[in-house]
Structures are given as structure tokens and as C-alpha cells.
Design a protein around this motif. Structure first.
Motif, short mmCIF file in Angstrom:
data_model
loop_
_atom_site.label_atom_id
_atom_site.label_comp_id
_atom_site.label_asym_id
_atom_site.label_seq_id
_atom_site.Cartn_x
_atom_site.Cartn_y
_atom_site.Cartn_z
N ILE A 65 0.93 -1.37 0.11
CA ILE A 65 0.17 0.08 -0.01
C ILE A 65 0.45 1.23 0.00
O ILE A 65 1.98 1.33 0.35
CB ILE A 65 -1.08 0.09 1.37
N PHE A 66 0.09 2.31 -0.55
CA PHE A 66 0.94 3.88 -0.55
C PHE A 66 -0.76 4.50 -0.64
O PHE A 66 -1.27 4.55 -0.92
CB PHE A 66 1.54 3.80 -1.93
N GLU A 67 0.01 5.89 0.50
CA GLU A 67 -1.02 6.77 0.99
C GLU A 67 -0.35 8.19 0.42
O GLU A 67 0.71 8.20 0.31
CB GLU A 67 -0.86 7.01 2.41
N SER A 68 -1.91 8.41 -0.18
CA SER A 68 -1.41 9.89 -0.59
C SER A 68 -2.50 10.67 -0.49
O SER A 68 -3.63 10.08 -0.55
CB SER A 68 -0.43 9.43 -2.64
N SER A 69 -1.85 11.48 -1.03
CA SER A 69 -3.66 12.72 -0.49
C SER A 69 -2.66 13.75 -1.62
O SER A 69 -3.50 15.27 -2.52
CB SER A 69 -3.59 13.91 -0.02
N GLU A 70 -2.15 13.82 -3.04
CA GLU A 70 -1.26 14.60 -3.96
C GLU A 70 -1.92 13.08 -5.47
O GLU A 70 -3.39 12.53 -5.31
CB GLU A 70 0.00 14.01 -4.38
N ASP A 71 -1.77 14.01 -6.30
CA ASP A 71 -1.93 14.19 -7.86
C ASP A 71 -1.89 11.61 -7.85
O ASP A 71 -1.04 11.27 -7.83
CB ASP A 71 -1.37 14.44 -9.54
N VAL A 72 -3.25 11.54 -9.02
CA VAL A 72 -3.17 10.13 -8.63
C VAL A 72 -2.17 9.79 -8.98
O VAL A 72 -1.43 8.30 -8.70
CB VAL A 72 -4.93 9.63 -8.84
N ASN A 73 -1.96 9.72 -10.90
CA ASN A 73 -1.13 9.17 -11.45
C ASN A 73 0.56 9.72 -10.90
O ASN A 73 1.24 8.76 -10.71
CB ASN A 73 -1.05 10.40 -12.91
N LEU A 74 0.61 10.95 -10.38
CA LEU A 74 2.21 11.10 -9.76
C LEU A 74 2.24 9.89 -8.49
O LEU A 74 3.79 8.89 -8.47
CB LEU A 74 1.88 12.26 -9.18
N SER A 75 1.44 9.77 -7.47
CA SER A 75 1.11 8.69 -6.78
C SER A 75 1.71 7.68 -7.39
O SER A 75 2.53 6.59 -6.68
CB SER A 75 -0.24 9.10 -5.89
N TRP A 76 1.11 6.93 -7.69
CA TRP A 76 1.26 6.13 -9.24
C TRP A 76 2.90 5.40 -9.18
O TRP A 76 3.33 4.91 -9.22
CB TRP A 76 0.40 5.66 -10.11
N LYS A 77 2.97 6.94 -9.80
CA LYS A 77 4.98 6.25 -10.27
C LYS A 77 5.29 6.27 -9.06
O LYS A 77 6.66 5.46 -9.33
CB LYS A 77 4.85 7.68 -11.64
N THR A 78 5.52 7.40 -8.03
CA THR A 78 6.67 6.84 -7.07
C THR A 78 5.87 5.43 -6.29
O THR A 78 7.16 4.77 -6.11
CB THR A 78 5.52 7.61 -6.09
#
Length: 127
Positions: A65-78
Motif C-alpha cells: 500500500i501507498f498513501e497519498s493526498s496528491e495527484d493519483v498519476n504521480l502517486s502511482w509513479k512514485t
């Protein structure tokens, strides 16, 4: 997403439902063509699903899992970049990856109105 959300609201399930999304066929490409996106909502056992929606049970298994409140595409790349460097786990392409969307009312300093929990199915790398 609209038909699912309308049914969840009309059935008074909004307060207990968890919302997940994920790419479905046709898959995204670099050409910018439209692609499929499916919405999955958790519901209690015994709730009847209307005919225009599909009931399904997701397979279990191991997920990173990876949690984020940012752009979904950038989150997936990270997320995928970090997973690619991991020496213990690798993506399991036989199962769906998911995005859980939790509305956060876009608090100050947050780049997205949804808190995202990205779930990537994984398997242990055999040595």
C-alpha cells in the motif's frame, strides 16, 4: 461512478461504504484515448444489487500500500518506482490493483480532495 454513487446514497449505505477504483479494459495508453475505470464499493452481506450493477467478490492476497493526498498519476509513479526497487516483493499482474478514495474535504496544503490508498497486489520474489 455516478450510477454506483446514486444507488449507494439511495440505499442509505454511504456512511459504511468504502470506495475503490481501478483501471479496466480498455487500459490507459500514452495516446490519451479514453480508457475504462471501474468503481467498487463495499456493501454488507445480504444487500441486493440492482441489475444494472455487477456484484463481485474480490480475491484476497498480499498487497503493498501507498498513501497519498496528491495527484493519483504521480502517486502511482512514485509507488511503482519504490516497489520496483524492493528486493522482497514484485507486482502480481494476475490481480487488480485498486485505489481507495477517502474524501478529505481538501484541507489546507493538500493537493487532492481525496486521500488515496493505493493497493498493488504483490508476490514474494523467489530467491
Amino acid at each position: 461512478m455516478a450510477p454506483v454513487l446514486e444507488w449507494i446514497k439511495a440505499s442509505n449505505l454511504l456512511s459504511t461504504a468504502r470506495f475503490f477504483g481501478g483501471n479496466v479494459k480498455p487500459m490507459p495508453s500514452n495516446r490519451g484515448k479514453p480508457y475504462g475505470y471501474g468503481m467498487i464499493v463495499t456493501i454488507p452481506d445480504g444487500v441486493s444489487v440492482p441489475m444494472h450493477l455487477k456484484e463481485m467478490v474480490l480475491p484476497g492476497g498480499l498487497y503493498a500500500i501507498f498513501e497519498s493526498s496528491e495527484d493519483v498519476n504521480l502517486s502511482w509513479k512514485t509507488f511503482m518506482g519504490r516497489l520496483a526497487k524492493d528486493g522482497i516483493y514484485k507486482s502480481d499482474r494476475s490481480r487488480l490493483c485498486l485505489e481507495e478514495h477517502i474524501r478529505n474535504e481538501k484541507p489546507s496544503g493538500c493537493g487532492n480532495e481525496y486521500h488515496l490508498i493505493l493497493l498493488e497486489p504483490v508476490k514474494v520474489i523467489k530467491n
